[in-house]
Design a protein around this motif. Structure first.
Motif, PDB file in Angstrom:
ATOM      1  N   VAL A 228       2.867   2.732 -11.143  1.00  0.00           N
ATOM      2  CA  VAL A 228       1.549   2.760 -10.289  1.00  0.00           C
ATOM      3  C   VAL A 228       0.748   1.333 -10.488  1.00  0.00           C
ATOM      4  O   VAL A 228       0.372   0.593  -9.689  1.00  0.00           O
ATOM      5  CB  VAL A 228       0.554   3.624 -10.755  1.00  0.00           C
ATOM      6  CG1 VAL A 228      -0.985   3.559  -9.941  1.00  0.00           C
ATOM      7  CG2 VAL A 228       1.091   5.107 -10.132  1.00  0.00           C
ATOM      8  N   LYS A 229       0.735   0.926 -11.920  1.00  0.00           N
ATOM      9  CA  LYS A 229      -0.073  -0.357 -12.363  1.00  0.00           C
ATOM     10  C   LYS A 229       0.646  -1.415 -11.671  1.00  0.00           C
ATOM     11  O   LYS A 229      -0.029  -2.537 -11.222  1.00  0.00           O
ATOM     12  CB  LYS A 229      -0.177  -0.344 -13.837  1.00  0.00           C
ATOM     13  CG  LYS A 229      -1.191  -1.436 -14.176  1.00  0.00           C
ATOM     14  CD  LYS A 229      -1.474  -1.165 -15.671  1.00  0.00           C
ATOM     15  CE  LYS A 229      -2.725  -2.211 -15.814  1.00  0.00           C
ATOM     16  NZ  LYS A 229      -3.288  -2.006 -17.101  1.00  0.00           N
TER      17      LYS A 229
ATOM     18  N   GLN B 202       4.068   7.878  -6.402  1.00  0.00           N
ATOM     19  CA  GLN B 202       3.435   9.070  -6.525  1.00  0.00           C
ATOM     20  C   GLN B 202       4.217  10.304  -6.931  1.00  0.00           C
ATOM     21  O   GLN B 202       4.082  11.445  -7.589  1.00  0.00           O
ATOM     22  CB  GLN B 202       2.662   9.411  -5.453  1.00  0.00           C
ATOM     23  CG  GLN B 202       1.488   8.349  -5.222  1.00  0.00           C
ATOM     24  CD  GLN B 202       0.515   8.230  -6.346  1.00  0.00           C
ATOM     25  OE1 GLN B 202       0.208   8.925  -7.151  1.00  0.00           O
ATOM     26  NE2 GLN B 202       0.292   6.730  -6.684  1.00  0.00           N
TER      27      GLN B 202
ATOM     28  N   THR C  93       0.134  -1.952  -8.044  1.00  0.00           N
ATOM     29  CA  THR C  93      -1.249  -2.434  -7.766  1.00  0.00           C
ATOM     30  C   THR C  93      -1.481  -3.904  -8.115  1.00  0.00           C
ATOM     31  O   THR C  93      -1.986  -4.462  -7.012  1.00  0.00           O
ATOM     32  CB  THR C  93      -2.166  -1.661  -8.811  1.00  0.00           C
ATOM     33  OG1 THR C  93      -1.974  -0.145  -8.414  1.00  0.00           O
ATOM     34  CG2 THR C  93      -3.631  -2.018  -8.696  1.00  0.00           C
TER      35      THR C  93
ATOM     36  N   LEU D 101       0.342  -5.154  -4.797  1.00  0.00           N
ATOM     37  CA  LEU D 101      -0.771  -5.158  -3.812  1.00  0.00           C
ATOM     38  C   LEU D 101      -1.880  -6.235  -3.884  1.00  0.00           C
ATOM     39  O   LEU D 101      -2.078  -7.031  -2.918  1.00  0.00           O
ATOM     40  CB  LEU D 101      -1.372  -3.928  -3.844  1.00  0.00           C
ATOM     41  CG  LEU D 101      -2.273  -3.687  -2.820  1.00  0.00           C
ATOM     42  CD1 LEU D 101      -1.794  -4.036  -1.291  1.00  0.00           C
ATOM     43  CD2 LEU D 101      -2.834  -2.180  -2.672  1.00  0.00           C
ATOM     44  N   ILE D 102      -2.215  -6.424  -5.129  1.00  0.00           N
ATOM     45  CA  ILE D 102      -3.491  -7.630  -4.976  1.00  0.00           C
ATOM     46  C   ILE D 102      -2.841  -8.921  -4.728  1.00  0.00           C
ATOM     47  O   ILE D 102      -3.593  -9.802  -4.262  1.00  0.00           O
ATOM     48  CB  ILE D 102      -4.227  -7.534  -6.592  1.00  0.00           C
ATOM     49  CG1 ILE D 102      -4.827  -6.193  -6.692  1.00  0.00           C
ATOM     50  CG2 ILE D 102      -5.128  -8.642  -6.824  1.00  0.00           C
ATOM     51  CD1 ILE D 102      -5.411  -5.913  -8.383  1.00  0.00           C
TER      52      ILE D 102
ATOM     53  N   THR E  78       2.284   1.702  -3.372  1.00  0.00           N
ATOM     54  CA  THR E  78       1.306   1.992  -4.531  1.00  0.00           C
ATOM     55  C   THR E  78       1.206   3.567  -4.310  1.00  0.00           C
ATOM     56  O   THR E  78       1.016   4.340  -5.308  1.00  0.00           O
ATOM     57  CB  THR E  78       0.224   1.189  -4.397  1.00  0.00           C
ATOM     58  OG1 THR E  78       0.562  -0.107  -4.511  1.00  0.00           O
ATOM     59  CG2 THR E  78      -1.051   1.595  -5.304  1.00  0.00           C
ATOM     60  N   PHE E  79       0.607   3.919  -3.130  1.00  0.00           N
ATOM     61  CA  PHE E  79      -0.100   5.053  -2.765  1.00  0.00           C
ATOM     62  C   PHE E  79       0.911   6.231  -2.307  1.00  0.00           C
ATOM     63  O   PHE E  79       0.541   7.592  -2.131  1.00  0.00           O
ATOM     64  CB  PHE E  79      -1.010   5.085  -1.686  1.00  0.00           C
ATOM     65  CG  PHE E  79      -2.161   4.085  -2.101  1.00  0.00           C
ATOM     66  CD1 PHE E  79      -2.926   4.650  -3.361  1.00  0.00           C
ATOM     67  CD2 PHE E  79      -2.416   2.914  -1.374  1.00  0.00           C
ATOM     68  CE1 PHE E  79      -3.908   3.503  -3.816  1.00  0.00           C
ATOM     69  CE2 PHE E  79      -3.549   2.173  -2.035  1.00  0.00           C
ATOM     70  CZ  PHE E  79      -4.007   2.476  -2.913  1.00  0.00           C
TER      71      PHE E  79
ATOM     72  N   ALA F 211       0.790  -1.279  -0.118  1.00  0.00           N
ATOM     73  CA  ALA F 211       0.030  -0.157  -0.093  1.00  0.00           C
ATOM     74  C   ALA F 211       0.811   1.410   0.041  1.00  0.00           C
ATOM     75  O   ALA F 211       0.449   2.168  -0.768  1.00  0.00           O
ATOM     76  CB  ALA F 211      -0.923  -0.109   1.126  1.00  0.00           C
TER      77      ALA F 211
END
Length: 471
Positions: free
Chosen positions: A323-324, A202, A327, A330-331, A197-198, A194
């Motif tokens: 980012v992708k 960024q 992500t 993360l999944i 990703t966030f 997380a």
């Protein structure tokens, strides 16, 4: 049936401090018949104090995972922002594992000499401070120095925490509690994903803020030092019987409060006989289990860290944005939680060895599937399969470790296994670039699948310790 609270406490205290008894036949007989402190701990239900110990140790475990997980996202980001090649990013990861190998070895020895709690808190402090300092690095060299120090703390904390929880857990649920402890790893890795990703993805400075968050363990070390009990078995081995008695009595009081003064039955499973351990973990009695334990540790570390440190970078190299790719990771990481839950549920009815074998076999299949994946849905599905089985295998491995050794070498044995495993984790990031250049993703994950298969074979040589009392 154990006696009700009050009289039981007096009786236990009298007979477990045998040096204060008169040397009469009656006194000797009473001492022989009364439960030991170990048996008293094994007889307890899971109390609020057990849960507090598990959560307290688990938070430290999760913070460890968060720090290690952050590296996979940070090296992917630095490869873009600092234009680093794969060889350089491999060394940023591997130097931390070199520190972990040294830390695991030293902490096990220290934990058997000065105590589990002391070493647990010290290692949290070391890696928390070093992680925060890493955020200030202005060059690859400086970052690598800080990552080495971080590794010293990380490698030291993990085997000590599992030993502490294992030594307090009631025998009938000991394996399950250690797997639940290991499940906190998933929470930490999810937190890392997380943050990656966030926060990390960024901005150009996102990786620095990610490392600042990784400094939280420095604060948590104070909580650990003040709030967690020392191992009763360790205290007894050092002759500190009054301290050991006070801790056992506090757990019994918690059980009495929960059950209204009632007690469970004294365990009826086989007691662990004192083992002939001349030569330590490499003595004749322990040699085979040590060899098998080290082999599993090495293979699982090689495959796990090779895969999960590199997955974000491999996705970026395939054309996905930061980012992708983060992500996707993360999944995939979310699948760790049901993997741990399944291992925790199965490890008591199935036993340690069978659970470890099945989850290692599933990990091998997951690695093959990921190596052959191409479409986005295939990457996510195969990644989740690998994540599910691999982390369930980790849970079973950490449950097995402390049960293999008697008290006086337990932390040393688990720490030594972790140390040898760290050799695999050091090698793993370094072999990915040349294997990738030679045979692509299929070859990389083929190597990891082979490592899991070898770990399966080694797991069959481990003794089954389900339901046995710790020596």
């Amino acid at each position: 049936m154990l006696l009700p609270r009050g009289r039981a406490g007096v009786a236990f205290r009298t007979v477990t401090s045998n040096s204060h008894l008169p040397h009469t036949p009656q006194a000797v007989g009473a001492a022989a018949a009364a439960p030991t402190r170990t048996q008293r701990l094994d007889a307890l239900p899971v109390t609020s104090k057990h849960r507090r110990l598990l959560i307290g140790s688990g938070i430290g475990w999760a913070l460890d995972a968060m720090d290690i997980g952050l590296v996979s996202f940070i090296i992917a980001a630095l490869a873009v922002h600092w234009e680093l090649d794969k060889s350089t990013t491999s060394w940023i990861a591997s130097v931390g594992f070199i520190g972990m190998a040294i830390g695991a070895s030293l902490s096990g020895l220290l934990a058997d000499r000065i105590g589990r709690r002391q070493v647990f808190a010290a290692t949290l402090l070391i890696y928390g401070v070093a992680t925060g300092a890493s955020a200030l690095a202005t060059s690859v060299g400086a970052l690598m120095v800080f990552r080495f120090i971080v590794g010293l703390g990380l490698g030291g904390e993990l085997p000590v925490a599992s030993t502490l929880v294992s030594e307090f857990s009631p025998r009938r649920v000991r394996g399950r509690m250690v797997v639940i402890l290991e499940a906190f790893w998933a929470l930490g890795w999810i937190a890392a994903a997380a943050i990656g990703t966030f926060i990390v993805a960024q901005s150009d400075a996102g990786w620095r803020w990610g490392l600042v968050l990784g400094a939280v363990p420095a604060v948590y070390a104070i909580v650990v030092r003040l709030g967690l009990p020392e191992s009763v078995r360790f205290l007894e081995s050092k002759g500190r019987h009054d301290e050991a008695e006070a801790i056992v009595a506090s757990f019994e009081a918690a059980a009495g409060n929960a059950l209204g003064g009632e007690r469970g039955n004294t365990p009826t499973g086989p007691e662990a006989a004192p083992e002939h351990t001349e030569g330590g973990i490499w003595g004749r009695a322990l040699r085979q289990r040590t060899l098998a334990f080290w082999a599993v540790w090495f293979c699982v570390s090689l495959a796990y860290y090779g895969a999960f440190i590199w997955i974000p970078s491999l996705l970026v190299s395939q054309g996905y944005t930061l980012v992708k790719s983060f992500t996707f990771t993360l999944i995939i990481t979310l699948a760790q939680l049901p993997g741990y839950a399944a291992a925790a549920w199965l490890i008591e009815p199935w036993g340690r060895r069978r659970t470890l074998f099945v989850f290692l076999a599933g990990s091998a299949l997951g690695a093959v599937a990921y190596g052959l994946s191409a479409a986005e849905w295939q990457i996510i599905a195969a990644g989740c399969l690998l994540s599910f089985f691999n982390l369930g295998a980790w849970g079973a491995l950490y449950a097995i470790g402390p049960e293999l050794y008697p008290t006086h070498v337990r932390a040393t044995g688990t720490g030594a296994g972790a140390t040898f495993g760290r050799i695999g984790s050091i090698i793993a990031p370094l072999i990915v670039p040349p294997v990738l250049a030679f045979g692509g993703q299929v070859a990389v994950f083929g190597v990891f699948a082979a490592a899991f298969a070898l770990a399966c074979a080694a797991a069959l040589a481990l003794p089954e310790q389900k339901g046995k009392a710790l020596d």
